[in-house]
Structure formats: C-alpha cells, structure tokens
Design an enzyme around this catalytic site. Structure first.
Site, PDB file in Angstrom:
ATOM      1  N   ARG A   1      -4.153   6.319   0.418  1.00  0.00           N
ATOM      2  CA  ARG A   1      -4.769   7.524   0.969  1.00  0.00           C
ATOM      3  C   ARG A   1      -3.900   8.334   1.914  1.00  0.00           C
ATOM      4  O   ARG A   1      -4.230   9.456   2.243  1.00  0.00           O
ATOM      5  CB  ARG A   1      -6.073   7.136   1.660  1.00  0.00           C
ATOM      6  CG  ARG A   1      -7.165   6.807   0.669  1.00  0.00           C
ATOM      7  CD  ARG A   1      -8.290   6.053   1.321  1.00  0.00           C
ATOM      8  NE  ARG A   1      -7.815   4.753   1.774  1.00  0.00           N
ATOM      9  CZ  ARG A   1      -8.573   3.829   2.330  1.00  0.00           C
ATOM     10  NH1 ARG A   1      -9.828   4.063   2.547  1.00  0.00           N
ATOM     11  NH2 ARG A   1      -8.062   2.664   2.695  1.00  0.00           N
TER      12      ARG A   1
ATOM     13  N   ARG B   1       0.818  -1.224   0.000  1.00  0.00           N
ATOM     14  CA  ARG B   1       0.000   0.000   0.000  1.00  0.00           C
ATOM     15  C   ARG B   1       0.845   1.264   0.000  1.00  0.00           C
ATOM     16  O   ARG B   1       0.506   2.256   0.651  1.00  0.00           O
ATOM     17  CB  ARG B   1      -0.941   0.031   1.219  1.00  0.00           C
ATOM     18  CG  ARG B   1      -2.074  -0.939   1.167  1.00  0.00           C
ATOM     19  CD  ARG B   1      -3.110  -0.519   0.109  1.00  0.00           C
ATOM     20  NE  ARG B   1      -4.092  -1.564  -0.057  1.00  0.00           N
ATOM     21  CZ  ARG B   1      -5.219  -1.633   0.641  1.00  0.00           C
ATOM     22  NH1 ARG B   1      -5.518  -0.708   1.510  1.00  0.00           N
ATOM     23  NH2 ARG B   1      -6.055  -2.627   0.438  1.00  0.00           N
TER      24      ARG B   1
ATOM     25  N   TYR C   1     -14.436 -13.514  -0.200  1.00  0.00           N
ATOM     26  CA  TYR C   1     -15.128 -12.225  -0.356  1.00  0.00           C
ATOM     27  C   TYR C   1     -16.445 -12.399  -1.122  1.00  0.00           C
ATOM     28  O   TYR C   1     -17.424 -11.711  -0.859  1.00  0.00           O
ATOM     29  CB  TYR C   1     -14.243 -11.213  -1.090  1.00  0.00           C
ATOM     30  CG  TYR C   1     -13.310 -10.447  -0.154  1.00  0.00           C
ATOM     31  CD1 TYR C   1     -13.800  -9.426   0.657  1.00  0.00           C
ATOM     32  CD2 TYR C   1     -11.957 -10.750  -0.084  1.00  0.00           C
ATOM     33  CE1 TYR C   1     -12.959  -8.728   1.513  1.00  0.00           C
ATOM     34  CE2 TYR C   1     -11.105 -10.048   0.770  1.00  0.00           C
ATOM     35  CZ  TYR C   1     -11.620  -9.038   1.558  1.00  0.00           C
ATOM     36  OH  TYR C   1     -10.797  -8.351   2.406  1.00  0.00           O
TER      37      TYR C   1
ATOM     38  N   ASP D   1      -6.388  -3.977  -7.447  1.00  0.00           N
ATOM     39  CA  ASP D   1      -6.863  -4.640  -6.230  1.00  0.00           C
ATOM     40  C   ASP D   1      -7.093  -6.116  -6.525  1.00  0.00           C
ATOM     41  O   ASP D   1      -7.381  -6.490  -7.668  1.00  0.00           O
ATOM     42  CB  ASP D   1      -8.168  -4.014  -5.727  1.00  0.00           C
ATOM     43  CG  ASP D   1      -8.442  -4.431  -4.286  1.00  0.00           C
ATOM     44  OD1 ASP D   1      -7.926  -3.765  -3.372  1.00  0.00           O
ATOM     45  OD2 ASP D   1      -9.124  -5.453  -4.071  1.00  0.00           O
TER      46      ASP D   1
ATOM     47  N   ARG E   1      -8.305  10.992  -5.901  1.00  0.00           N
ATOM     48  CA  ARG E   1      -9.441  10.166  -5.470  1.00  0.00           C
ATOM     49  C   ARG E   1     -10.701  11.004  -5.291  1.00  0.00           C
ATOM     50  O   ARG E   1     -11.809  10.500  -5.436  1.00  0.00           O
ATOM     51  CB  ARG E   1      -9.026   9.487  -4.163  1.00  0.00           C
ATOM     52  CG  ARG E   1     -10.000   8.569  -3.543  1.00  0.00           C
ATOM     53  CD  ARG E   1     -10.014   7.224  -4.207  1.00  0.00           C
ATOM     54  NE  ARG E   1     -10.794   6.313  -3.399  1.00  0.00           N
ATOM     55  CZ  ARG E   1     -12.122   6.216  -3.471  1.00  0.00           C
ATOM     56  NH1 ARG E   1     -12.808   6.942  -4.315  1.00  0.00           N
ATOM     57  NH2 ARG E   1     -12.760   5.359  -2.683  1.00  0.00           N
TER      58      ARG E   1
HETATM   59  O1  CP3 Z   1       0.010  -2.599  -2.207  1.00  0.00           O
HETATM   60  C1  CP3 Z   1      -0.453  -1.807  -3.048  1.00  0.00           C
HETATM   61  O2  CP3 Z   1      -0.494  -0.586  -2.888  1.00  0.00           O
HETATM   62  C2  CP3 Z   1      -0.939  -2.363  -4.360  1.00  0.00           C
HETATM   63  C3  CP3 Z   1      -2.366  -2.243  -4.608  1.00  0.00           C
HETATM   64  C4  CP3 Z   1      -3.261  -3.065  -3.701  1.00  0.00           C
HETATM   65  C5  CP3 Z   1      -4.499  -2.569  -3.202  1.00  0.00           C
HETATM   66  N1  CP3 Z   1      -5.117  -3.603  -2.549  1.00  0.00           N
HETATM   67  C6  CP3 Z   1      -5.013  -1.210  -3.425  1.00  0.00           C
HETATM   68  C7  CP3 Z   1      -6.169  -0.745  -2.668  1.00  0.00           C
HETATM   69  C8  CP3 Z   1      -3.126  -4.373  -3.270  1.00  0.00           C
HETATM   70  C9  CP3 Z   1      -1.973  -5.340  -3.488  1.00  0.00           C
HETATM   71  C10 CP3 Z   1      -4.304  -4.707  -2.563  1.00  0.00           C
HETATM   72  C11 CP3 Z   1      -4.512  -6.055  -2.009  1.00  0.00           C
HETATM   73  C12 CP3 Z   1      -5.735  -6.329  -1.283  1.00  0.00           C
HETATM   74  N2  CP3 Z   1      -6.976  -5.781  -1.464  1.00  0.00           N
HETATM   75  C13 CP3 Z   1      -5.841  -7.322  -0.275  1.00  0.00           C
HETATM   76  C14 CP3 Z   1      -4.710  -8.210   0.179  1.00  0.00           C
HETATM   77  C15 CP3 Z   1      -3.801  -7.543   1.139  1.00  0.00           C
HETATM   78  C16 CP3 Z   1      -4.433  -7.256   2.481  1.00  0.00           C
HETATM   79  O3  CP3 Z   1      -4.633  -6.090   2.791  1.00  0.00           O
HETATM   80  O4  CP3 Z   1      -4.726  -8.215   3.213  1.00  0.00           O
HETATM   81  C17 CP3 Z   1      -7.155  -7.325   0.172  1.00  0.00           C
HETATM   82  C18 CP3 Z   1      -7.720  -8.211   1.266  1.00  0.00           C
HETATM   83  C19 CP3 Z   1      -7.866  -6.362  -0.589  1.00  0.00           C
HETATM   84  C20 CP3 Z   1      -9.311  -6.011  -0.498  1.00  0.00           C
HETATM   85  C21 CP3 Z   1      -9.514  -4.586  -0.170  1.00  0.00           C
HETATM   86  N3  CP3 Z   1      -9.240  -3.536  -1.015  1.00  0.00           N
HETATM   87  C22 CP3 Z   1     -10.053  -4.066   1.014  1.00  0.00           C
HETATM   88  C23 CP3 Z   1     -10.472  -4.886   2.220  1.00  0.00           C
HETATM   89  C24 CP3 Z   1     -10.131  -2.685   0.847  1.00  0.00           C
HETATM   90  C25 CP3 Z   1     -10.802  -1.701   1.774  1.00  0.00           C
HETATM   91  C26 CP3 Z   1      -9.937  -1.319   2.891  1.00  0.00           C
HETATM   92  C27 CP3 Z   1      -9.115  -0.124   2.528  1.00  0.00           C
HETATM   93  O5  CP3 Z   1      -7.912  -0.142   2.812  1.00  0.00           O
HETATM   94  O6  CP3 Z   1      -9.691   0.799   1.975  1.00  0.00           O
HETATM   95  C28 CP3 Z   1      -9.568  -2.359  -0.405  1.00  0.00           C
HETATM   96  C29 CP3 Z   1      -9.439  -1.006  -1.001  1.00  0.00           C
HETATM   97  C30 CP3 Z   1      -8.133  -0.612  -1.591  1.00  0.00           C
HETATM   98  N4  CP3 Z   1      -7.263  -1.457  -2.238  1.00  0.00           N
HETATM   99  C31 CP3 Z   1      -7.591   0.701  -1.605  1.00  0.00           C
HETATM  100  C32 CP3 Z   1      -6.368   0.635  -2.272  1.00  0.00           C
HETATM  101  C33 CP3 Z   1      -5.417   1.765  -2.572  1.00  0.00           C
HETATM  102  C34 CP3 Z   1      -8.246   1.936  -1.014  1.00  0.00           C
HETATM  103  C35 CP3 Z   1      -9.129   2.507  -2.031  1.00  0.00           C
HETATM  104  C36 CP3 Z   1      -9.590   3.880  -1.720  1.00  0.00           C
HETATM  105  O7  CP3 Z   1     -10.661   4.021  -1.079  1.00  0.00           O
HETATM  106  O8  CP3 Z   1      -8.952   4.843  -2.168  1.00  0.00           O
END
Ligand code: CP3
Length: 362
Positions: free
Chosen positions: A28, A24, A147, A73, A37
């Site tokens: 944000r 990540r 999911y 994602d 965003r």
């Molecule tokens: O690492 C990176 O920056 C690469 C991009 C990436 C994202 N998600 C971007 C993202 C990666 C590799 C993921 C993996 C991901 N996504 C996982 C596995 C890793 C982990 O955290 O366990 C999972 C379970 C997800 C599912 C997911 N995506 C959730 C539960 C959420 C909501 C929680 C949150 O942090 O907002 C997301 C959203 C998400 N994925 C965002 C980003 C940048 C936030 C989006 C936003 O609102 O701007």
C-alpha cells in the site's frame, strides 16, 4: 548466469555489495498498488494470476530490487482446508475459527494444484520473463494454526496456547495437517519456477524455548526438507532464537532489527546466509538518517559473500515511496569494485526504466 541474490544464497557474492529485496516491497505504500486495490478486493488480487503477476512486478519496475517476492499471503493455504478468511480494513485478517480440537478431522483436504492453481499460474507467468529471481513463500505451520485458532491477529496467543497446553496431541495433529499441505504447496511453487523459498513463522517467537523447538522448528524442518531450492527462515520477533533456528540448517536466516547482526555472524559462522535487518521505521526519516543507518550495516556487511540486505520486517503502508527507492539506490550504488562478467538487472524491461539504468558488473 546466476544472480547476485542466488550468489549470496550460495555464499559466493563477490560483487562488492549485497543484493537487496524488501519484505512487503509490493504494497500500500505504492500509489500504483493503492490504485489497483481501490478497484479489487484483496482476495481477487491474491487469486487472479494476471494480478499476482502485475503486483509482483511493481517493485521490480519502481525500485529495481535484486529479487522479487510472489504477491500472495501466508493465509492463502486456508483455501485447501475450507476455512473462510478475509482482510478487513483497519482490523486485519478475519478467519473462521477452529473452535474445538475435535473439529480437525472435518477440515477439507483440497489438493494444492486445485485450490491454489492461481499461484502456480502467477509464478509461471512471472518466471517466463522477469530477469531477477522470484522468491516463493509459505507460512510456518505454527503461525498458520494460530490464526485459525485465534480467528485473527492476537498479541498474546492465549487461545492457541490454551489448546497447545491442554490438547498437545490434537495440536500436533493440526500442525501435521498444515505441514503436509504446505509441503505440497512449496513443492508446487518450486516446480513452477521460484528460486528460493522464505518461511514466515511470525508468531513462533511467543513460545518458550522448548515449545519453540517442539511446535515450530520441528515442522519448519519438515517443510525445508521437502524442497531443493534454498530456504530462508524468518521468525519475526524471534531474533533471540537465532541459534535454535540455525540447528535445523536452513540456507539462511532473516533477522528482525532487534538482532545484532555482528553477534549473529560471529556465533553462526561465515557460511550461514544472513538477511536483514534495517528497522523499516528508519524509512520514515530524512534521507540523511537513512544513509547513516544503512552505512552502519554496510560497514560490516558490504563485502560479506553470504549477506542479503533486507528490512527487519515489512515496508509499512505510510512510508514514502521515494525513501524506499532511495534505500535500494544506496545499496546498489555502494559497490566498491567490479569484476569480470555482466549481470543485467533490468528485470521486466518495463515502464520506469529505473532498473535498466542500474545494470552493473559482477
Ligand atoms: O512480502 C511481500 O510483499 C510478499 C507478500 C506477502 C504478504 N503477506 C502480502 C500482504 C507476504 C510474504 C505476507 C506474509 C504474511 N502475511 C505474514 C508473515 C510476515 C509478517 O508480517 O509477520 C503474516 C503474519 C501475514 C498475515 C497478514 N496479511 C496480516 C496480519 C495482514 C494485515 C496487515 C496488513 O499489513 O494489512 C495481511 C495483509 C496483507 N498481506 C497485505 C499484503 C500486501 C495488505 C493487503 C491490503 O489490504 O492491500
């Protein structure tokens, strides 16, 4: 010339400090991300090649990391299955539920090249000029399935486990379907130019040992053998399963902060690439604390040729950007010796110039 990150992945990093990238690292906590965003939905951002490119570069420019990770994602593969998905503010992912094992056959089968063409185009645009390796990724089939069954995040995975124990054959059928499309997906990423793949099986740690092997590892192994680039395995909350993860022989294992890195290195030997594992919450603390905690890891791993510095999980949205920049600087300035040759870490030659000021010798 290969990069520090690729050298570490092949157990040959002798630069005097580990490469660093962060899960990540684009998100944000960055004002530039929040600004973008505020004018786009998250799905627009994930589905537009130019925005994938722009966001992936943010940490290259603003942190000077040693590797970039594709902005996307793990849930994006639902596009192939025809499952509706979105992220809702303060709630997280909301996914159209697969309520009945009998519905598996009605899932769509859209080819990845068609359903996820924007990922391919985003990767191609990035690799045409960034100077550091790009990491691609994909979700573990178990996590992607969970999911869909839960309809979103869940602490206990009770619906998923109910399925798994009551209809194991259907559950395997679903995992098989997700695995096949995920193999195509990572092959497409490899062809487009990523230098490594990280597999994220975030919820698999909630399974008991024999179920972890049967419902998670088995499918991760299939994914892993479908590409020839190095594969890093990250099962958040599963550091207790590092020996099990090693049995499928990934190139590397990424560990969360609960793992004792020294014990893992001792048990798995010098050739397994290890990645991790600073608690991201340390980045809330004053920089003096960050320094102490980083030093603790570097004491044993600064000169480990198969080690990649990362966090134990992703950067949280309310972590100060300055502290993330400080962390990257700490690692990069920790090199104790230089040898011959040069590796230019100036990634995209863009805005802040932070990265270019950190070219160093390997
Ligand atoms: O690492 C990176 O920056 C690469 C991009 C990436 C994202 N998600 C971007 C993202 C990666 C590799 C993921 C993996 C991901 N996504 C996982 C596995 C890793 C982990 O955290 O366990 C999972 C379970 C997800 C599912 C997911 N995506 C959730 C539960 C959420 C909501 C929680 C949150 O942090 O907002 C997301 C959203 C998400 N994925 C965002 C980003 C940048 C936030 C989006 C936003 O609102 O701007």
């Amino acid at each position: 010339m290969t990069s520090l990150f690729e050298n570490a992945l092949s157990g040959r990093n002798h630069a005097g400090r580990p490469p660093i990238w962060l899960m990540r690292q684009a998100g944000r906590y960055m004002p530039s991300y929040r600004q973008l965003r505020s004018t786009h939905t998250i799905k627009q951002m994930f589905k537009t090649p130019a925005l994938i490119d722009q966001v992936t570069r943010m940490p290259i420019d603003q942190l000077g990391v040693d590797a970039a990770i594709l902005f996307s994602d793990i849930l994006i593969v639902y596009e192939c299955l025809g499952i509706e998905w979105d992220f809702v503010e303060k709630q997280g992912p909301v996914i159209q539920r697969l309520e009945n094992p009998g519905h598996i056959d009605s899932l769509k089968n859209r080819p990845v090249e068609e359903a996820l063409f924007f990922v391919k185009e985003g990767i191609e645009s990035l690799v045409s000029d960034i100077k550091i390796p790009l990491i691609g990724f994909c979700g573990g089939p178990f996590t992607v399935a969970s999911y869909m069954i839960e309809g979103g995040s869940s602490k206990e995975l009770s619906k998923t486990k109910k399925w798994l124990y009551s209809h194991p054959e259907d559950f395997h059928k679903l995992l098989d379907k997700i695995t096949s499309l995920s193999c195509d997906y990572i092959k497409m990423q490899e062809k487009a130019g990523v230098k490594a793949i990280q597999l994220f099986d975030s919820w698999a740690g909630l399974l008991g040992p024999e179920d972890f092997a049967e419902f998670s590892l088995k499918y991760l192994k299939r994914l892993q053998s479908s590409v020839s680039v190095p594969v890093i395995l990250f099962c958040r909350g599963s550091s207790h399963y590092y020996k099990e993860m090693a049995t499928i022989k990934p190139t590397g294992i990424s560990l969360d902060w609960q793992a004792n890195l020294n014990a893992v290195r001792r048990d798995l030997g010098p050739s397994m690439v290890l990645q991790g594992n600073l608690d991201p919450a340390v980045l809330y603390a004053p920089q003096s604390v960050i320094k102490t905690k980083v030093q603790f890891i570097l004491n044993d791993f600064q000169n480990d040729p198969s080690f990649i510095f990362n966090l134990g999980h992703g950067v949280m949205p309310d972590i100060p950007l300055e502290n993330v920049q400080y962390l990257v600087r700490l690692i990069q300035e920790s090199a104790t010796h230089n040898t011959i040759g040069s590796y230019d870490n100036n990634a995209s030659g863009s805005s802040t110039g932070m990265a270019s000021s950190r070219a160093y010798q390997v």
